[in-house]
Design an enzyme around this catalytic site. Structure first.
Site, short mmCIF file in Angstrom:
data_model
loop_
_atom_site.label_atom_id
_atom_site.label_comp_id
_atom_site.label_asym_id
_atom_site.label_seq_id
_atom_site.Cartn_x
_atom_site.Cartn_y
_atom_site.Cartn_z
N LYS A 228 0.86 -1.19 0.00
CA LYS A 228 0.00 0.00 0.00
C LYS A 228 0.89 1.23 0.00
O LYS A 228 1.72 1.41 0.89
CB LYS A 228 -0.89 -0.02 1.24
CG LYS A 228 -1.78 1.20 1.36
CD LYS A 228 -2.73 1.03 2.53
CE LYS A 228 -3.60 2.24 2.73
NZ LYS A 228 -4.51 2.04 3.87
N LYS A 281 -2.21 -1.56 -3.86
CA LYS A 281 -3.09 -0.40 -3.73
C LYS A 281 -2.26 0.87 -3.77
O LYS A 281 -1.28 0.94 -3.05
CB LYS A 281 -3.82 -0.50 -2.40
CG LYS A 281 -4.69 0.71 -2.09
CD LYS A 281 -5.25 0.60 -0.71
CE LYS A 281 -5.96 1.91 -0.40
NZ LYS A 281 -6.43 1.98 0.94
C1 PBG Z 1 -7.20 2.84 5.77
C2 PBG Z 1 -7.64 2.81 4.37
C3 PBG Z 1 -7.52 3.84 3.43
C4 PBG Z 1 -8.07 3.35 2.24
C5 PBG Z 1 -8.53 2.06 2.49
N1 PBG Z 1 -8.23 1.73 3.82
C6 PBG Z 1 -7.04 5.22 3.59
C7 PBG Z 1 -5.64 5.52 3.84
O1 PBG Z 1 -4.77 4.66 3.91
O2 PBG Z 1 -5.36 6.69 4.01
C8 PBG Z 1 -8.13 4.10 0.95
C9 PBG Z 1 -9.13 3.60 -0.03
C10 PBG Z 1 -9.43 4.50 -1.15
O3 PBG Z 1 -8.82 5.56 -1.37
O4 PBG Z 1 -10.35 4.15 -1.90
N2 PBG Z 1 -8.19 2.38 6.64
#
Ligand code: PBG
Length: 358
Positions: A228, A281
Protein backbone atom coordinates in the site's frame (compact mmCIF):
# COMPACT_ATOMS: atom_id res chain seq x y z
CA UNK A 1 2.31 -19.25 -28.83
CA UNK A 2 5.05 -16.72 -29.24
CA UNK A 3 6.71 -16.09 -32.56
CA UNK A 4 10.19 -14.84 -32.15
CA UNK A 5 11.82 -12.80 -34.80
CA UNK A 6 14.07 -15.59 -35.91
CA UNK A 7 11.19 -17.99 -36.58
CA UNK A 8 9.34 -15.28 -38.37
CA UNK A 9 12.30 -14.37 -40.60
CA UNK A 10 12.98 -17.99 -41.56
CA UNK A 11 9.29 -18.63 -42.28
CA UNK A 12 9.25 -15.62 -44.56
CA UNK A 13 12.40 -16.75 -46.34
CA UNK A 14 11.01 -20.28 -46.90
CA UNK A 15 7.77 -18.91 -48.25
CA UNK A 16 9.57 -16.52 -50.55
CA UNK A 17 11.73 -19.34 -51.92
CA UNK A 18 8.64 -21.49 -52.59
CA UNK A 19 6.85 -18.63 -54.32
CA UNK A 20 9.77 -17.35 -56.30
CA UNK A 21 10.68 -20.06 -58.78
CA UNK A 22 12.59 -18.85 -61.79
CA UNK A 23 11.53 -15.49 -63.16
CA UNK A 24 10.43 -15.42 -66.82
CA UNK A 25 11.85 -12.67 -69.00
CA UNK A 26 10.30 -9.33 -68.07
CA UNK A 27 8.37 -10.82 -65.12
CA UNK A 28 8.19 -8.74 -61.92
CA UNK A 29 8.00 -9.81 -58.32
CA UNK A 30 4.57 -9.41 -56.71
CA UNK A 31 4.13 -6.61 -54.17
CA UNK A 32 5.51 -7.15 -50.67
CA UNK A 33 2.05 -7.01 -48.99
CA UNK A 34 0.94 -10.30 -50.53
CA UNK A 35 4.04 -11.98 -49.14
CA UNK A 36 2.94 -11.41 -45.50
CA UNK A 37 2.69 -14.76 -43.80
CA UNK A 38 1.49 -13.46 -40.47
CA UNK A 39 -1.50 -11.14 -40.45
CA UNK A 40 -2.68 -10.60 -36.85
CA UNK A 41 -5.65 -8.64 -38.18
CA UNK A 42 -7.19 -11.89 -39.45
CA UNK A 43 -8.28 -12.68 -35.90
CA UNK A 44 -9.76 -9.24 -35.34
CA UNK A 45 -12.15 -9.24 -38.26
CA UNK A 46 -15.38 -10.07 -36.44
CA UNK A 47 -16.81 -9.82 -32.98
CA UNK A 48 -16.92 -13.63 -32.82
CA UNK A 49 -13.24 -14.05 -33.70
CA UNK A 50 -12.20 -11.37 -31.25
CA UNK A 51 -14.18 -13.06 -28.49
CA UNK A 52 -12.60 -16.44 -29.31
CA UNK A 53 -9.06 -15.19 -28.91
CA UNK A 54 -9.71 -12.87 -25.95
CA UNK A 55 -7.12 -13.48 -23.24
CA UNK A 56 -8.66 -11.67 -20.29
CA UNK A 57 -12.26 -11.78 -19.15
CA UNK A 58 -13.77 -9.52 -16.59
CA UNK A 59 -16.54 -11.12 -14.54
CA UNK A 60 -18.87 -9.77 -11.89
CA UNK A 61 -17.46 -12.12 -9.28
CA UNK A 62 -14.01 -10.58 -9.77
CA UNK A 63 -15.32 -7.42 -8.12
CA UNK A 64 -15.44 -6.45 -4.46
CA UNK A 65 -17.78 -3.66 -3.38
CA UNK A 66 -16.64 -1.24 -0.64
CA UNK A 67 -19.38 -0.14 1.78
CA UNK A 68 -19.18 2.78 4.24
CA UNK A 69 -21.35 2.39 7.30
CA UNK A 70 -22.20 5.22 9.68
CA UNK A 71 -23.73 5.28 13.17
CA UNK A 72 -26.24 7.87 12.00
CA UNK A 73 -29.70 6.31 11.92
CA UNK A 74 -31.50 5.86 8.60
CA UNK A 75 -28.67 7.51 6.68
CA UNK A 76 -27.75 7.51 3.00
CA UNK A 77 -25.32 10.40 2.53
CA UNK A 78 -23.68 10.73 -0.84
CA UNK A 79 -19.94 11.47 -0.61
CA UNK A 80 -19.39 14.75 -2.52
CA UNK A 81 -16.07 13.73 -4.07
CA UNK A 82 -17.42 10.25 -4.92
CA UNK A 83 -20.75 10.63 -6.71
CA UNK A 84 -22.77 7.42 -6.42
CA UNK A 85 -21.00 6.34 -3.20
CA UNK A 86 -22.95 6.60 0.05
CA UNK A 87 -22.44 6.44 3.79
CA UNK A 88 -25.24 4.16 4.94
CA UNK A 89 -26.70 3.32 8.32
CA UNK A 90 -26.31 -0.44 8.96
CA UNK A 91 -29.87 -1.34 7.92
CA UNK A 92 -29.61 0.61 4.70
CA UNK A 93 -26.16 -0.83 4.03
CA UNK A 94 -27.68 -4.30 4.27
CA UNK A 95 -30.36 -3.39 1.71
CA UNK A 96 -27.68 -2.04 -0.61
CA UNK A 97 -25.61 -5.20 -0.19
CA UNK A 98 -28.67 -7.32 -0.93
CA UNK A 99 -29.14 -5.43 -4.18
CA UNK A 100 -25.45 -5.94 -5.00
CA UNK A 101 -25.89 -9.63 -4.35
CA UNK A 102 -28.83 -9.81 -6.74
CA UNK A 103 -26.54 -8.37 -9.42
CA UNK A 104 -24.05 -11.19 -8.87
CA UNK A 105 -21.54 -9.48 -6.59
CA UNK A 106 -20.14 -11.89 -4.02
CA UNK A 107 -18.02 -9.80 -1.68
CA UNK A 108 -18.13 -6.52 0.20
CA UNK A 109 -15.43 -4.61 2.04
CA UNK A 110 -16.84 -2.94 5.14
CA UNK A 111 -15.57 0.39 6.52
CA UNK A 112 -17.04 1.72 9.75
CA UNK A 113 -17.51 5.40 10.61
CA UNK A 114 -17.81 5.65 14.40
CA UNK A 115 -19.78 8.39 16.16
CA UNK A 116 -16.97 8.99 18.63
CA UNK A 117 -13.22 8.79 18.17
CA UNK A 118 -10.42 8.70 20.73
CA UNK A 119 -6.65 8.43 20.83
CA UNK A 120 -6.75 4.63 21.10
CA UNK A 121 -9.43 4.03 18.47
CA UNK A 122 -11.55 2.10 20.99
CA UNK A 123 -14.63 1.96 18.78
CA UNK A 124 -12.66 -0.11 16.29
CA UNK A 125 -12.79 -3.15 18.57
CA UNK A 126 -15.94 -2.38 20.57
CA UNK A 127 -18.42 -5.24 20.77
CA UNK A 128 -21.13 -2.97 19.37
CA UNK A 129 -18.76 -0.88 17.22
CA UNK A 130 -20.15 0.34 13.94
CA UNK A 131 -18.21 -2.13 11.78
CA UNK A 132 -19.23 -5.03 14.02
CA UNK A 133 -22.87 -3.94 13.87
CA UNK A 134 -22.73 -3.59 10.11
CA UNK A 135 -21.14 -7.02 9.71
CA UNK A 136 -23.89 -8.62 11.80
CA UNK A 137 -26.72 -6.90 9.96
CA UNK A 138 -25.28 -7.72 6.54
CA UNK A 139 -24.59 -11.32 7.55
CA UNK A 140 -28.17 -11.72 8.70
CA UNK A 141 -29.76 -10.18 5.61
CA UNK A 142 -27.41 -11.66 2.96
CA UNK A 143 -26.02 -14.83 4.57
CA UNK A 144 -23.83 -15.96 1.67
CA UNK A 145 -22.17 -12.60 1.03
CA UNK A 146 -18.41 -12.72 1.63
CA UNK A 147 -17.76 -10.03 4.20
CA UNK A 148 -14.29 -8.52 4.26
CA UNK A 149 -13.57 -6.20 7.20
CA UNK A 150 -11.02 -3.42 6.78
CA UNK A 151 -8.88 -3.54 9.91
CA UNK A 152 -7.24 -0.20 10.56
CA UNK A 153 -7.42 2.51 13.17
CA UNK A 154 -7.41 5.71 11.11
CA UNK A 155 -11.21 6.01 10.95
CA UNK A 156 -11.39 5.49 14.73
CA UNK A 157 -8.63 7.66 16.15
CA UNK A 158 -9.20 11.34 16.94
CA UNK A 159 -5.78 12.13 15.42
CA UNK A 160 -6.61 10.15 12.25
CA UNK A 161 -3.44 8.06 12.27
CA UNK A 162 -3.39 4.32 11.67
CA UNK A 163 -2.21 3.33 15.12
CA UNK A 164 -1.27 4.25 18.65
CA UNK A 165 1.06 7.27 18.65
CA UNK A 166 4.37 7.36 20.49
CA UNK A 167 5.84 10.41 22.25
CA UNK A 168 7.14 11.71 18.91
CA UNK A 169 3.62 11.45 17.47
CA UNK A 170 4.71 8.68 15.15
CA UNK A 171 2.78 5.40 14.93
CA UNK A 172 4.11 3.03 17.60
CA UNK A 173 4.39 -0.18 15.63
CA UNK A 174 4.30 -2.85 18.31
CA UNK A 175 1.64 -1.25 20.49
CA UNK A 176 -0.51 -0.87 17.42
CA UNK A 177 -0.21 -4.61 16.74
CA UNK A 178 -2.02 -5.41 19.98
CA UNK A 179 -4.93 -3.19 19.00
CA UNK A 180 -5.05 -4.56 15.45
CA UNK A 181 -5.28 -8.07 16.86
CA UNK A 182 -8.24 -7.02 19.06
CA UNK A 183 -9.94 -5.34 16.10
CA UNK A 184 -9.54 -8.44 13.94
CA UNK A 185 -10.92 -10.78 16.61
CA UNK A 186 -13.93 -8.53 17.22
CA UNK A 187 -14.65 -8.40 13.49
CA UNK A 188 -14.35 -12.17 13.19
CA UNK A 189 -16.62 -12.57 16.23
CA UNK A 190 -19.17 -10.39 14.44
CA UNK A 191 -19.10 -12.71 11.44
CA UNK A 192 -16.47 -11.40 9.01
CA UNK A 193 -15.08 -14.02 6.61
CA UNK A 194 -11.92 -12.11 5.81
CA UNK A 195 -9.89 -9.59 7.80
CA UNK A 196 -8.07 -6.98 5.73
CA UNK A 197 -5.43 -5.09 7.71
CA UNK A 198 -4.74 -1.85 5.85
CA UNK A 199 -2.28 0.02 8.02
CA UNK A 200 1.09 -1.22 6.68
CA UNK A 201 2.19 -1.90 10.24
CA UNK A 202 5.15 -4.30 10.40
CA UNK A 203 4.06 -7.70 11.67
CA UNK A 204 0.33 -6.97 11.35
CA UNK A 205 -0.46 -10.19 9.48
CA UNK A 206 1.40 -12.40 11.96
CA UNK A 207 -0.16 -10.68 14.97
CA UNK A 208 -3.66 -10.97 13.53
CA UNK A 209 -3.16 -14.60 12.46
CA UNK A 210 -2.04 -15.58 15.94
CA UNK A 211 -4.91 -13.74 17.62
CA UNK A 212 -7.54 -15.19 15.28
CA UNK A 213 -6.20 -18.70 15.86
CA UNK A 214 -6.14 -18.20 19.64
CA UNK A 215 -9.76 -17.08 19.59
CA UNK A 216 -11.19 -19.95 17.59
CA UNK A 217 -11.06 -18.24 14.20
CA UNK A 218 -8.51 -20.42 12.42
CA UNK A 219 -10.89 -20.50 9.47
CA UNK A 220 -11.07 -16.73 9.04
CA UNK A 221 -8.70 -15.58 6.32
CA UNK A 222 -6.46 -12.56 5.97
CA UNK A 223 -6.32 -10.30 2.96
CA UNK A 224 -3.28 -8.19 3.60
CA UNK A 225 -2.95 -4.72 2.15
CA UNK A 226 0.56 -5.97 1.56
CA UNK A 227 1.69 -3.27 -0.82
CA UNK A 228 0.00 0.00 0.00
CA UNK A 229 1.57 3.20 -1.19
CA UNK A 230 1.51 6.61 0.49
CA UNK A 231 -0.70 7.91 -2.30
CA UNK A 232 -2.52 11.13 -3.12
CA UNK A 233 -5.22 8.94 -4.69
CA UNK A 234 -6.82 8.32 -1.26
CA UNK A 235 -8.10 11.91 -0.98
CA UNK A 236 -11.81 11.25 -1.61
CA UNK A 237 -11.76 8.17 0.67
CA UNK A 238 -10.65 10.36 3.52
CA UNK A 239 -13.81 12.44 2.99
CA UNK A 240 -15.91 9.31 2.80
CA UNK A 241 -14.41 7.64 5.87
CA UNK A 242 -13.52 10.83 7.72
CA UNK A 243 -10.07 9.42 8.32
CA UNK A 244 -7.66 12.14 7.22
CA UNK A 245 -4.68 12.53 9.54
CA UNK A 246 -5.09 15.63 11.73
CA UNK A 247 -1.39 16.41 11.21
CA UNK A 248 1.47 14.92 9.25
CA UNK A 249 1.03 12.11 6.76
CA UNK A 250 1.35 8.33 6.45
CA UNK A 251 4.79 8.16 4.91
CA UNK A 252 6.41 6.47 7.90
CA UNK A 253 4.32 3.36 7.30
CA UNK A 254 2.89 3.38 3.79
CA UNK A 255 5.27 2.78 0.89
CA UNK A 256 7.13 5.29 -1.23
CA UNK A 257 5.52 5.43 -4.71
CA UNK A 258 9.01 5.28 -6.20
CA UNK A 259 9.61 1.73 -4.96
CA UNK A 260 8.72 -1.63 -6.50
CA UNK A 261 11.41 -4.01 -5.23
CA UNK A 262 10.38 -3.08 -1.71
CA UNK A 263 6.90 -4.36 -2.58
CA UNK A 264 8.34 -7.82 -3.20
CA UNK A 265 9.82 -7.74 0.28
CA UNK A 266 6.51 -6.70 1.83
CA UNK A 267 4.68 -9.45 -0.10
CA UNK A 268 7.16 -12.10 1.00
CA UNK A 269 6.90 -11.07 4.64
CA UNK A 270 3.13 -11.14 4.57
CA UNK A 271 2.99 -14.56 2.95
CA UNK A 272 5.46 -15.85 5.53
CA UNK A 273 3.29 -14.39 8.31
CA UNK A 274 0.21 -16.17 7.01
CA UNK A 275 -1.53 -13.87 4.53
CA UNK A 276 -4.09 -15.75 2.44
CA UNK A 277 -4.34 -13.02 -0.19
CA UNK A 278 -2.17 -10.11 -1.22
CA UNK A 279 -3.09 -6.64 -2.41
CA UNK A 280 -1.61 -3.82 -4.41
CA UNK A 281 -3.09 -0.40 -3.73
CA UNK A 282 -3.69 1.90 -5.59
CA UNK A 283 -4.07 0.05 -8.88
CA UNK A 284 -3.67 2.38 -11.84
CA UNK A 285 -0.28 3.91 -11.24
CA UNK A 286 1.02 0.57 -9.92
CA UNK A 287 0.10 -2.04 -12.53
CA UNK A 288 3.77 -2.95 -12.85
CA UNK A 289 3.70 -3.90 -9.18
CA UNK A 290 0.53 -5.94 -9.74
CA UNK A 291 2.36 -7.85 -12.48
CA UNK A 292 5.47 -8.39 -10.40
CA UNK A 293 3.42 -9.58 -7.43
CA UNK A 294 1.50 -12.01 -9.64
CA UNK A 295 4.79 -13.41 -10.95
CA UNK A 296 6.33 -13.52 -7.47
CA UNK A 297 3.42 -15.52 -5.99
CA UNK A 298 1.52 -17.19 -8.84
CA UNK A 299 -0.53 -19.26 -6.41
CA UNK A 300 -1.58 -16.57 -3.95
CA UNK A 301 -4.81 -14.75 -4.88
CA UNK A 302 -4.04 -11.13 -5.71
CA UNK A 303 -6.32 -8.15 -5.23
CA UNK A 304 -5.96 -4.73 -6.84
CA UNK A 305 -7.63 -1.78 -5.11
CA UNK A 306 -9.09 0.65 -7.63
CA UNK A 307 -9.09 3.47 -5.08
CA UNK A 308 -11.24 6.51 -4.42
CA UNK A 309 -9.12 8.98 -6.39
CA UNK A 310 -9.19 6.73 -9.43
CA UNK A 311 -12.97 6.56 -9.14
CA UNK A 312 -13.29 10.32 -8.68
CA UNK A 313 -11.16 11.06 -11.77
CA UNK A 314 -13.38 8.91 -13.97
CA UNK A 315 -16.58 10.32 -12.46
CA UNK A 316 -15.45 13.90 -12.94
CA UNK A 317 -14.37 13.40 -16.53
CA UNK A 318 -17.57 11.51 -17.33
CA UNK A 319 -19.72 14.23 -15.72
CA UNK A 320 -17.95 16.81 -17.88
CA UNK A 321 -18.72 14.72 -20.94
CA UNK A 322 -15.02 14.19 -21.65
CA UNK A 323 -14.93 10.41 -21.35
CA UNK A 324 -17.45 7.63 -21.80
CA UNK A 325 -17.75 6.18 -18.31
CA UNK A 326 -18.83 2.67 -19.24
CA UNK A 327 -16.05 2.07 -21.76
CA UNK A 328 -13.44 3.68 -19.54
CA UNK A 329 -14.37 1.65 -16.47
CA UNK A 330 -14.51 -1.68 -18.30
CA UNK A 331 -11.17 -0.93 -19.95
CA UNK A 332 -9.56 0.01 -16.64
CA UNK A 333 -10.86 -3.05 -14.81
CA UNK A 334 -9.83 -5.34 -17.67
CA UNK A 335 -6.37 -3.77 -17.60
CA UNK A 336 -6.06 -4.54 -13.89
CA UNK A 337 -6.97 -8.17 -14.50
CA UNK A 338 -4.60 -8.40 -17.45
CA UNK A 339 -1.83 -7.06 -15.23
CA UNK A 340 -2.40 -10.03 -12.93
CA UNK A 341 -5.13 -9.20 -10.42
CA UNK A 342 -7.64 -11.93 -9.57
CA UNK A 343 -9.98 -9.58 -7.75
CA UNK A 344 -10.57 -5.85 -7.90
CA UNK A 345 -11.97 -3.72 -5.11
CA UNK A 346 -13.85 -0.96 -6.89
CA UNK A 347 -16.46 1.71 -6.14
CA UNK A 348 -17.71 1.01 -9.66
CA UNK A 349 -18.66 -2.56 -8.69
CA UNK A 350 -22.44 -2.15 -8.85
CA UNK A 351 -22.36 -0.19 -12.10
CA UNK A 352 -19.87 -2.60 -13.62
CA UNK A 353 -22.03 -5.56 -12.59
CA UNK A 354 -24.95 -3.97 -14.47
CA UNK A 355 -22.81 -3.30 -17.53
CA UNK A 356 -21.41 -6.82 -17.53
CA UNK A 357 -24.91 -8.20 -17.38
CA UNK A 358 -26.15 -6.14 -20.34
C1 PBG B 1 -7.20 2.84 5.77
C2 PBG B 1 -7.64 2.81 4.37
C3 PBG B 1 -7.52 3.84 3.43
C4 PBG B 1 -8.07 3.35 2.24
C5 PBG B 1 -8.53 2.06 2.49
N1 PBG B 1 -8.23 1.73 3.82
C6 PBG B 1 -7.04 5.22 3.59
C7 PBG B 1 -5.64 5.52 3.84
O1 PBG B 1 -4.77 4.66 3.91
O2 PBG B 1 -5.36 6.69 4.01
C8 PBG B 1 -8.13 4.10 0.95
C9 PBG B 1 -9.13 3.60 -0.03
C10 PBG B 1 -9.43 4.50 -1.15
O3 PBG B 1 -8.82 5.56 -1.37
O4 PBG B 1 -10.35 4.15 -1.90
N2 PBG B 1 -8.19 2.38 6.64
Amino acid sequence: MTIDEHDFASAMAARQAAQDGPLADGEERSGSASALLQRPRRLRRTHGLRALVRETRLATDDLVLPVFVTEEPDAAHEVPSMPGVFQFSPDRAAVFVEEASSLGLRAVLVFGLPAVKDARGSEAFALDGIAQKAIRVIRERVPDMVIIADACMCEYTDHGHCGILDEHLDVDNDHTLETLARIAVSQADAGADVIAPSGMIDGMVGAIRAALDRHGHAGVSILSYSTKYASAFYGPFRDAAKGAPAFGDRRTHQMDPANAREALRENALDVAEGADMLMVKPALAYLDVVRQTRDQFPAVPLVAYNVSGEYAMVKAAAAAGWLDERSIVLELLTGMKRAGADLIITYHAVQAARWLRA
